[in-house]
Design a protein around this motif. Structure first.
Motif, PDB file in Angstrom:
ATOM      1  N   LEU A   1       0.767  -1.193   0.005  1.00  0.00           N
ATOM      2  CA  LEU A   1       0.171  -0.054   0.068  1.00  0.00           C
ATOM      3  C   LEU A   1       0.846   1.094  -0.032  1.00  0.00           C
ATOM      4  CD1 LEU A   1      -0.051   0.980   3.114  1.00  0.00           C
ATOM      5  CD2 LEU A   1      -1.255  -0.744   3.679  1.00  0.00           C
ATOM      6  N   PRO A   2       0.321   2.424  -0.487  1.00  0.00           N
ATOM      7  CA  PRO A   2       0.995   3.564  -0.612  1.00  0.00           C
ATOM      8  C   PRO A   2       0.808   4.495   0.820  1.00  0.00           C
ATOM      9  CG  PRO A   2      -0.954   3.883  -1.700  1.00  0.00           C
ATOM     10  CD  PRO A   2      -0.935   2.608  -1.120  1.00  0.00           C
ATOM     11  N   LEU A   3       1.971   5.051   1.397  1.00  0.00           N
ATOM     12  CA  LEU A   3       1.679   6.168   2.142  1.00  0.00           C
ATOM     13  C   LEU A   3       1.838   7.217   1.563  1.00  0.00           C
ATOM     14  CD1 LEU A   3       3.816   4.836   4.971  1.00  0.00           C
ATOM     15  CD2 LEU A   3       1.350   4.549   4.843  1.00  0.00           C
ATOM     16  N   GLU A   4       0.910   8.318   2.034  1.00  0.00           N
ATOM     17  CA  GLU A   4       0.872   9.574   1.148  1.00  0.00           C
ATOM     18  C   GLU A   4       0.761  10.721   2.342  1.00  0.00           C
ATOM     19  OE1 GLU A   4      -1.529  12.393  -1.919  1.00  0.00           O
ATOM     20  OE2 GLU A   4      -2.510  10.322  -1.221  1.00  0.00           O
ATOM     21  N   CYS A   5       1.676  11.633   2.517  1.00  0.00           N
ATOM     22  CA  CYS A   5       1.542  12.506   3.202  1.00  0.00           C
ATOM     23  C   CYS A   5       0.420  13.439   3.172  1.00  0.00           C
ATOM     24  CB  CYS A   5       2.949  13.541   3.267  1.00  0.00           C
ATOM     25  SG  CYS A   5       2.808  14.972   4.216  1.00  0.00           S
ATOM     26  N   SER A   6      -0.282  13.895   4.073  1.00  0.00           N
ATOM     27  CA  SER A   6      -1.461  14.569   3.894  1.00  0.00           C
ATOM     28  C   SER A   6      -1.229  15.861   3.257  1.00  0.00           C
ATOM     29  CB  SER A   6      -2.437  14.672   5.051  1.00  0.00           C
ATOM     30  OG  SER A   6      -1.547  15.324   6.265  1.00  0.00           O
ATOM     31  N   GLY A   7      -0.026  16.469   3.355  1.00  0.00           N
ATOM     32  CA  GLY A   7       0.233  17.730   2.764  1.00  0.00           C
ATOM     33  C   GLY A   7       1.040  17.695   1.222  1.00  0.00           C
TER      34      GLY A   7
ATOM     35  N   TYR B   1      -9.303  19.697   8.164  1.00  0.00           N
ATOM     36  CA  TYR B   1      -9.693  20.571   7.141  1.00  0.00           C
ATOM     37  C   TYR B   1     -10.290  21.707   7.788  1.00  0.00           C
ATOM     38  CZ  TYR B   1      -8.775  16.424   4.113  1.00  0.00           C
ATOM     39  OH  TYR B   1      -8.216  15.554   3.374  1.00  0.00           O
ATOM     40  N   PHE B   2      -9.644  22.895   7.585  1.00  0.00           N
ATOM     41  CA  PHE B   2     -10.371  24.210   7.859  1.00  0.00           C
ATOM     42  C   PHE B   2     -10.721  25.010   6.473  1.00  0.00           C
ATOM     43  CE2 PHE B   2      -7.413  23.120  11.451  1.00  0.00           C
ATOM     44  CZ  PHE B   2      -8.345  23.271  12.486  1.00  0.00           C
ATOM     45  N   PRO B   3     -11.856  24.876   6.083  1.00  0.00           N
ATOM     46  CA  PRO B   3     -12.135  25.599   4.883  1.00  0.00           C
ATOM     47  C   PRO B   3     -12.054  27.148   4.760  1.00  0.00           C
ATOM     48  CG  PRO B   3     -14.061  24.012   5.886  1.00  0.00           C
ATOM     49  CD  PRO B   3     -13.080  24.606   7.030  1.00  0.00           C
TER      50      PRO B   3
ATOM     51  N   GLY C   1     -16.654  24.639  10.208  1.00  0.00           N
ATOM     52  CA  GLY C   1     -16.522  23.707   9.005  1.00  0.00           C
ATOM     53  C   GLY C   1     -15.242  22.595   9.281  1.00  0.00           C
ATOM     54  N   LYS C   2     -14.822  22.722  10.389  1.00  0.00           N
ATOM     55  CA  LYS C   2     -13.511  21.985  10.642  1.00  0.00           C
ATOM     56  C   LYS C   2     -13.971  20.482  10.723  1.00  0.00           C
ATOM     57  CE  LYS C   2     -10.671  20.613  14.785  1.00  0.00           C
ATOM     58  NZ  LYS C   2     -10.769  21.143  16.135  1.00  0.00           N
ATOM     59  N   THR C   3     -13.111  19.565  10.137  1.00  0.00           N
ATOM     60  CA  THR C   3     -13.422  18.210   9.988  1.00  0.00           C
ATOM     61  C   THR C   3     -11.815  17.510   9.700  1.00  0.00           C
ATOM     62  OG1 THR C   3     -13.355  18.386   7.404  1.00  0.00           O
ATOM     63  CG2 THR C   3     -15.558  18.248   8.626  1.00  0.00           C
ATOM     64  N   PRO C   4     -11.765  16.170  10.418  1.00  0.00           N
ATOM     65  CA  PRO C   4     -10.543  15.653  10.539  1.00  0.00           C
ATOM     66  C   PRO C   4     -10.011  15.252   9.207  1.00  0.00           C
ATOM     67  CG  PRO C   4     -12.243  14.348  11.561  1.00  0.00           C
ATOM     68  CD  PRO C   4     -12.803  15.601  11.203  1.00  0.00           C
ATOM     69  N   VAL C   5      -8.730  14.981   9.243  1.00  0.00           N
ATOM     70  CA  VAL C   5      -8.206  14.420   7.822  1.00  0.00           C
ATOM     71  C   VAL C   5      -8.037  12.758   8.133  1.00  0.00           C
ATOM     72  CG1 VAL C   5      -5.956  14.168   6.478  1.00  0.00           C
ATOM     73  CG2 VAL C   5      -6.943  16.519   7.241  1.00  0.00           C
TER      74      VAL C   5
ATOM     75  N   ALA D   1      -9.226  21.365  -6.232  1.00  0.00           N
ATOM     76  CA  ALA D   1      -9.290  20.795  -5.013  1.00  0.00           C
ATOM     77  C   ALA D   1      -9.968  21.431  -3.796  1.00  0.00           C
ATOM     78  CB  ALA D   1      -7.761  20.554  -4.500  1.00  0.00           C
ATOM     79  N   MET D   2     -10.371  21.059  -3.015  1.00  0.00           N
ATOM     80  CA  MET D   2     -10.965  21.533  -1.756  1.00  0.00           C
ATOM     81  C   MET D   2      -9.872  22.274  -0.999  1.00  0.00           C
ATOM     82  SD  MET D   2     -13.057  20.205   1.441  1.00  0.00           S
ATOM     83  CE  MET D   2     -11.635  19.816   2.248  1.00  0.00           C
ATOM     84  N   TRP D   3      -9.988  23.645  -1.365  1.00  0.00           N
ATOM     85  CA  TRP D   3      -9.125  24.587  -0.641  1.00  0.00           C
ATOM     86  C   TRP D   3      -9.482  24.540   0.982  1.00  0.00           C
ATOM     87  CZ3 TRP D   3      -8.466  28.409   2.943  1.00  0.00           C
ATOM     88  CH2 TRP D   3      -7.646  29.283   3.080  1.00  0.00           C
ATOM     89  N   ASN D   4      -8.248  24.607   1.572  1.00  0.00           N
ATOM     90  CA  ASN D   4      -8.330  24.579   3.030  1.00  0.00           C
ATOM     91  C   ASN D   4      -7.013  25.029   3.683  1.00  0.00           C
ATOM     92  OD1 ASN D   4      -6.567  21.744   4.081  1.00  0.00           O
ATOM     93  ND2 ASN D   4      -7.445  21.739   2.201  1.00  0.00           N
ATOM     94  N   ARG D   5      -7.100  25.857   4.656  1.00  0.00           N
ATOM     95  CA  ARG D   5      -5.916  26.541   5.120  1.00  0.00           C
ATOM     96  C   ARG D   5      -4.590  25.949   5.320  1.00  0.00           C
ATOM     97  NH1 ARG D   5      -8.797  28.405   9.938  1.00  0.00           N
ATOM     98  NH2 ARG D   5      -7.906  27.605  11.928  1.00  0.00           N
ATOM     99  N   LYS D   6      -4.419  24.831   5.988  1.00  0.00           N
ATOM    100  CA  LYS D   6      -3.324  24.038   5.934  1.00  0.00           C
ATOM    101  C   LYS D   6      -2.899  23.103   5.307  1.00  0.00           C
ATOM    102  CE  LYS D   6      -3.876  23.765  11.222  1.00  0.00           C
ATOM    103  NZ  LYS D   6      -2.331  24.285  11.542  1.00  0.00           N
ATOM    104  N   GLY D   7      -3.588  23.362   4.045  1.00  0.00           N
ATOM    105  CA  GLY D   7      -3.261  22.560   2.763  1.00  0.00           C
ATOM    106  C   GLY D   7      -3.154  21.086   2.792  1.00  0.00           C
ATOM    107  N   TYR D   8      -4.200  20.555   3.157  1.00  0.00           N
ATOM    108  CA  TYR D   8      -4.190  18.806   3.135  1.00  0.00           C
ATOM    109  C   TYR D   8      -5.131  18.523   2.002  1.00  0.00           C
ATOM    110  CZ  TYR D   8      -2.544  19.578   8.011  1.00  0.00           C
ATOM    111  OH  TYR D   8      -1.817  19.776   9.213  1.00  0.00           O
ATOM    112  N   GLY D   9      -4.930  17.243   1.635  1.00  0.00           N
ATOM    113  CA  GLY D   9      -5.745  16.508   0.831  1.00  0.00           C
ATOM    114  C   GLY D   9      -5.939  17.042  -0.552  1.00  0.00           C
ATOM    115  N   TYR D  10      -4.806  17.567  -1.234  1.00  0.00           N
ATOM    116  CA  TYR D  10      -4.989  18.175  -2.521  1.00  0.00           C
ATOM    117  C   TYR D  10      -5.064  17.099  -3.435  1.00  0.00           C
ATOM    118  CZ  TYR D  10      -4.244  20.755  -6.662  1.00  0.00           C
ATOM    119  OH  TYR D  10      -4.143  21.410  -7.903  1.00  0.00           O
ATOM    120  N   ASN D  11      -6.193  17.029  -4.488  1.00  0.00           N
ATOM    121  CA  ASN D  11      -6.389  15.966  -5.397  1.00  0.00           C
ATOM    122  C   ASN D  11      -6.997  16.535  -6.592  1.00  0.00           C
ATOM    123  OD1 ASN D  11      -9.071  16.483  -4.397  1.00  0.00           O
ATOM    124  ND2 ASN D  11      -9.755  14.270  -4.716  1.00  0.00           N
ATOM    125  N   GLY D  12      -6.649  17.818  -7.076  1.00  0.00           N
ATOM    126  CA  GLY D  12      -7.124  18.266  -8.180  1.00  0.00           C
ATOM    127  C   GLY D  12      -6.863  17.609  -9.361  1.00  0.00           C
TER     128      GLY D  12
END
Length: 355
Positions: A84-90, A225-227, A234-238, A335-346
């Motif tokens: 499996l892959p490990l991907e940094c959330s950043g 994620y802080f939108p 709207g804070k939700t966990p990564v 990608a869904m913008w969030n101020r800490k820059g997590y989960g980019y998938n554009g």
């Protein structure tokens, strides 16, 4: 005298040296299993000093039989292998628009390994979970200061009990057929399939089962994620990895000759498996299905894909790829913008010029 040609090999891309953060040269690797020397490195602090204590893993808290497992205990238990892959959330943080602060990872904070370990649920079964068990907290040996809080903190996070009991959540001790290298968590690390790599904690120090929600800074402040830029609404966990793809070749801003070219890369997801990758060479006006290298995308593992592009004319082209998984998730254009820059998938984008 004949002079032997030097070997040409890729190198890790350095983002920071202290703490060490390095990207995998993903555009130049075609292996299903990333060679260990090319595995990306993500650290929050300096490397911890290891002592003999690292070969003992206490599990306590909401347990009927709190136990200290030795390294030898663990490697003698029934084990399993997972690719499996490990991907940094950043990963890909540098591509957010507007820009965000943080390590400016491009697309190499992801690597895929063959992991061997013991299902965490087997250890939790031995200690006997109480009915009040809600989360499992994992504390690492690495620690240091934060810029926003006083004091020093060990890197510590929790998993909900359901994820901790998943049969493929592992206490791992091997990577690619050998003991996990020190830089990747030796002697024991957590492996959490389909979640971003912040969950797969290195250098495990102890595990505590709790009856409440864990509130540590790497749970409540980071990896959420802080939108909005200026408030926490709207804070939700990564957690789960977003469906994603990358174009390995051609690389961005390449100059190509006219004729036929192979556009290739890989795709991955945190839900189900990859079932489709599409490619556009005209900026999104028309999409074409790429060929998946595997007939059936394996669970967890990334999937290689290829598309044969017959270049019609000279000029500049905008090439994009987007992946779809078995749960119906598709890479978005933005990608869904969030101020800490997590989960980019554009959608992955490269520009090329054909001469």
């Amino acid at each position: 005298m004949d002079i032997e040609k030097p070997a040409i090999t890729p190198y890790l891309t350095t983002r920071k040296l202290n703490p060490e953060n390095q990207e995998t040269p993903i555009h130049f690797l075609r292996q299903t299993i990333t060679p260990t020397e090319y595995f990306f490195i993500r650290n929050h602090f300096e490397y911890p000093l290891q002592t003999q204590e690292a070969f003992f893993l206490p599990i306590a808290g909401e347990a009927m039989r709190p136990t200290i497992f030795t390294y030898q205990d663990i490697i003698r238990m029934p084990s399993k292998h997972l690719t499996l892959p490990l991907e940094c959330s950043g990963n890909n943080r540098a591509f957010f628009d507007p820009k965000v602060y943080g390590e400016q990872w491009e697309d190499g904070a992801i690597s895929q390994g063959l992991w061997k370990g013991v299902p965490l649920k087997d250890l939790l079964a031995l200690i006997g979970l109480k009915s009040t068990s809600l989360e499992v907290v994992f504390e690492a040996y690495d620690y240091g200061k934060r810029k926003d809080l006083a004091g020093k903190f060990h890197f510590t996070r929790s998993l909900p009990i359901q994820k901790a009991l998943h049969p493929d959540t592992l206490i791992a001790y091997e990577l690619n057929g050998k003991p996990i290298p020190y830089k990747h968590g030796y002697p024991l690390r957590l492996i959490v399939p389909q979640w971003y790599a912040m969950a797969s904690i290195k250098w495990l120090k102890r595990i505590v089962v709790i009856d409440h929600h864990f509130k540590g800074p790497y749970q409540e402040i980071d990896y959420n994620y802080f939108p909005y830029k200026d408030n926490d609404l709207g804070k939700t966990p990564v957690t789960q990895i977003n469906v994603n793809s990358v174009i390995q070749q051609p690389v961005n801003r390449s100059i190509l000759d006219n004729g036929k070219h192979i556009i290739e890369g890989f795709a991955w997801t945190g839900t189900g498996v990859i079932i489709e990758v599409e490619v556009t060479t005209d900026g999104g006006e028309s999409w074409h299905k790429a060929n998946l290298v595997q007939e059936q995308s394996p669970l967890y593992s990334w999937t290689f894909w290829k598309y044969v592009w017959k270049v019609p004319n000279k000029g500049e082209y905008l090439i994009m790829s987007r992946a779809k998984d078995s749960f119906g998730h598709i890479q978005p254009f933005k990608a869904m913008w969030n101020r800490k820059g997590y989960g980019y998938n554009g959608v992955y984008t490269v520009k090329v010029k054909v001469e």
